[in-house]
Scaffold this motif. Sequence first.
Motif, PDB file in Angstrom:
ATOM      1  N   GLN A 260      55.794  38.915  -2.621  1.00  0.00           N
ATOM      2  CA  GLN A 260      55.790  37.990  -1.497  1.00  0.00           C
ATOM      3  C   GLN A 260      54.359  37.810  -0.998  1.00  0.00           C
ATOM      4  N   PRO A 262      52.876  37.778   1.921  1.00  0.00           N
ATOM      5  CA  PRO A 262      52.264  38.734   2.872  1.00  0.00           C
ATOM      6  C   PRO A 262      51.840  40.056   2.220  1.00  0.00           C
ATOM      7  N   ASN A 263      52.456  40.390   1.068  1.00  0.00           N
ATOM      8  CA  ASN A 263      52.090  41.640   0.401  1.00  0.00           C
ATOM      9  C   ASN A 263      50.757  41.553  -0.320  1.00  0.00           C
ATOM     10  N   ALA A 266      48.093  43.201   1.699  1.00  0.00           N
ATOM     11  CA  ALA A 266      48.289  44.652   1.751  1.00  0.00           C
ATOM     12  C   ALA A 266      47.840  45.307   0.452  1.00  0.00           C
ATOM     13  N   GLN A 267      48.208  44.696  -0.683  1.00  0.00           N
ATOM     14  CA  GLN A 267      47.887  45.322  -1.965  1.00  0.00           C
ATOM     15  C   GLN A 267      46.409  45.167  -2.324  1.00  0.00           C
TER      16      GLN A 267
ATOM     17  N   LEU B 149      57.658  45.700   7.146  1.00  0.00           N
ATOM     18  CA  LEU B 149      56.229  45.426   7.207  1.00  0.00           C
ATOM     19  C   LEU B 149      55.510  46.529   7.969  1.00  0.00           C
ATOM     20  N   ILE B 152      55.160  49.481   5.692  1.00  0.00           N
ATOM     21  CA  ILE B 152      54.099  49.270   4.705  1.00  0.00           C
ATOM     22  C   ILE B 152      52.733  49.492   5.358  1.00  0.00           C
ATOM     23  N   ILE B 157      49.174  51.479   3.982  1.00  0.00           N
ATOM     24  CA  ILE B 157      47.805  51.046   4.225  1.00  0.00           C
ATOM     25  C   ILE B 157      47.028  52.078   5.026  1.00  0.00           C
ATOM     26  N   THR B 164      53.010  50.052  -1.874  1.00  0.00           N
ATOM     27  CA  THR B 164      53.484  48.976  -1.009  1.00  0.00           C
ATOM     28  C   THR B 164      54.741  48.296  -1.542  1.00  0.00           C
ATOM     29  N   GLN B 261      63.018  41.719  -0.905  1.00  0.00           N
ATOM     30  CA  GLN B 261      61.896  40.774  -0.969  1.00  0.00           C
ATOM     31  C   GLN B 261      60.607  41.421  -0.488  1.00  0.00           C
ATOM     32  N   ILE B 262      60.705  42.140   0.634  1.00  0.00           N
ATOM     33  CA  ILE B 262      59.492  42.717   1.212  1.00  0.00           C
ATOM     34  C   ILE B 262      58.898  43.782   0.300  1.00  0.00           C
ATOM     35  N   GLN B 264      59.460  44.047  -2.943  1.00  0.00           N
ATOM     36  CA  GLN B 264      59.497  43.607  -4.359  1.00  0.00           C
ATOM     37  C   GLN B 264      60.415  44.474  -5.190  1.00  0.00           C
TER      38      GLN B 264
END
Lengths: 543, 316
Positions: A260, A262-263, A266-267, B149, B152, B157, B164, B261-262, B264
């Motif tokens: 997605q 937004p990830n 982050a990644q 989120l 994550i 992070i 993630t 979804q968030i 994956q």
Amino acid sequence: MKNVKKVVGAGVISSMLMLAACSGQSTKTTGNASGGKSSGPKTMFLGMVNPPINFSPVNSPDVASTFVDHFIFEPFLEMPAAQKFDPKLADSFESSDNQTFTIKLNKNAKWSDGQPVTADDVLFTMNLVANPKVETTIGSYISMLDGLDVKGKLPDGVTSIPSVKVVDQNTIQFKTKSPVDPNMIKEQLGTKFMTLPKHVLEKIKPEDLAKDPFFLKPTVTDGPFKFVVYNKDQDVQLAANPDYYLGKPKVDNMYIKIMQAPNLAAQLQTGELHMNVGIGIGKIPPEDFDRVKQLKNVRTKVEPTIGFQTMMFNTTKIKDAKVRQALAFALNRSKIVDKLLKGYGEVVDGPYTSINPYLDKSTNIIKYDSEKAKQMLKDAGWDFNKTLNLVVPIGNKVREQSADLITQDLQAAGVKVKVSTFDFPTIMQKGKAGDFDLLLMGFTFTFDPDMSNLYGKVGSYNFMRYNNPQSDELLAKGKEEADPTKRKEIYSQLQKIWEQDMPIITLYSDSDFDAISNKVTNGEPKISGFHDGIQNWDVDGAQ
Amino acid sequence: MFQYIVRRILIALPVLFGVTIFSFLIVNMAPGNPVEMQINPDATAADIALKKEALGLNDPLYVQYVRWLSGILHGNFGFSFSTHQAVTGMISDRIGPTLLLMGTAIIIAYLIAIPIGILSATRQYSWMDYLSTSFSFLGISIPHFFLGLGAIYVFSIVFQIFPTGGMNTLGGTGGFADTFNHLILPALVLGTGIAGSMVRYVRSSVLEILGQDYLRTARSKGLKEFFVINKHALRNALIPIITVIGMDIPLLIGGAVVTEQIFQWPGLGQLTIQSIGSRDYPTLMAMNLMAAVAVLLSNLITDVLYSVADPRIKYN
């Protein structure tokens, strides 16, 4: 999203820590994008949002699939910048009369099973695409060839294109219906058409080709990377092709991760990604720009694109061109760019963005002026009690938000607006049926200026039902003109006509915003010619 | 009992049949169609008609339905309109990850909810009760995407403890430990949400039992409080909890869409969303059918579990 993450941090941290303790603290790990030890294989990780559907260079229905195809199959040319071409599978791609073209193939090009890539393979692939029984998405790339219809298909029962011939093992010649702009054919046939291995696919019945498992897991390829595996919606794993004719790629593995949007940020931050791919299929959302810019481990890159977002007017419902112009004047498009795109975008009126050599800047006349818009509407006798139906597709966050700004602007000019939002299949149906007054839709076409699909009377995206014979005539003329200078004049004229008729207004063109890890020593996302020289891309594996 | 189960299954069949008719109608009535979504923009009306003909979309709806149904009865779920893959293959690739995620999430939810619920019921109006009630409200009211989120951000992070997203480290050797490591965050997020509502059920049902006469009897026998609660009270409190589990299982297939979804996570949720986006009728129908089977099956299992938990409940 950024704000969400920050706020939730404090609130949830306590309960989450408690839970983490319950399930037993896990041992370390987060992605280490360098793939481990310095002596081990080098791996590059790319981040993409849209999952590919298949790996068929002749039948890939979307940008993500085509993007992956280009790692494993070879086009004749690459286009690193507008109408500049680098050789790839073709050593040369030339014509003396702009009608008969000769392609000389690179003699060292080999399929991954050791067979040479020959002119016979090219002929075979062209015939496949032109075969009426073969399901294909790339008919338009060869439709200019003599003997094919407008969709690039042969008549029923004919299986070979009369205008293409093999000269020798490495040379192929083809003839177009009439002289064409060489830049056009180089962009279409040159950079998008990829050759398939004849010896692997010739036994498959044309009607079964689309369903063949080869196109979900291509085993014999000629690109810089070999296909390893596709974990649906997770990742595409590719490995270097050691026999690649332009040199063995410097990285051993190329992994394209699907996630997605937004990830992505982050990644990139954790180092699990080396870069996002951009080009509309791997975009970092604008709300993450500021945060990504401040990351220490990446550099960022902003690049204008040829994609553009539009608002279509249904010309059968809003018949008066003056009204359509007035509505365009009512829109504060710079505000969309400033607020929603954080300034990374541009405002143009028509379908050509600033990086397209065919943009005629003098035609861009629409400047935001709410009072003027109101006056124009009054002069045109607009009924201010009428409510316009603004139809918005979901799936593009910025576009959805822009609908709110557009509504405000139109209301400020005294126009009543009702917004309805639908998913994409519904939008396609509503567009075709003309079931809208205003419709938001985005496009990414080619550098080539032909816009028949959008502005032509029978164009497949002409949901506006725009019908101006003068425009149609010029579109046809522009397509047939081989001389770039004369073409430019034709398309300038067209831009003036479109500005007057105003069947559709471009709202904005958003720039690509990419981030590249500092570990990448060579390579970065590009909106054109992404795969050009990708065999030289490298990462610093020592970290 | 065996007879009861057979009877329930026989009753379920016509229900299932009805569900397929309804979902077939609804799926086909949705605006847009698969051909428009997959064919290239240059296609003419004639091409689209041809393509529709090839996929059998021009036949009357009842003909399409009968064809689909007879396929199902022969174990053939058809081929996806968008990828040309067999639908059974596409679903079986996805169901493992979804079950793993769901199962872990439910287990986590109960590991959290049952002790907390009991504690807060036995110490009603104590600080522990207030704390657990607050936790449960948080769990219910924070949406999964928000929690996801946040998790994550904090764990991947800031602290860099967990990856993630995804299910395996790309290019890694894989293995159970690796998958487990990827599983923790999404399962915790999903589990916390479920635990939130579960705590309240456990608490209220234990509270109700605590006032019963037989517990006073148990205590007056001199039984230790631990056994009074965990042997006598809990078993009787289980019935409403089982009901809630039964209701949660089918919900989890749907509820996991956002979490998948968030993070994956390669489960059914993502497949569902894509099939809707491309109007991939065969895949959508198979998913509907599966969801219907899951609902009916979990209802049946719930009913059977009632009699296991409470011998007073008998089925004939």
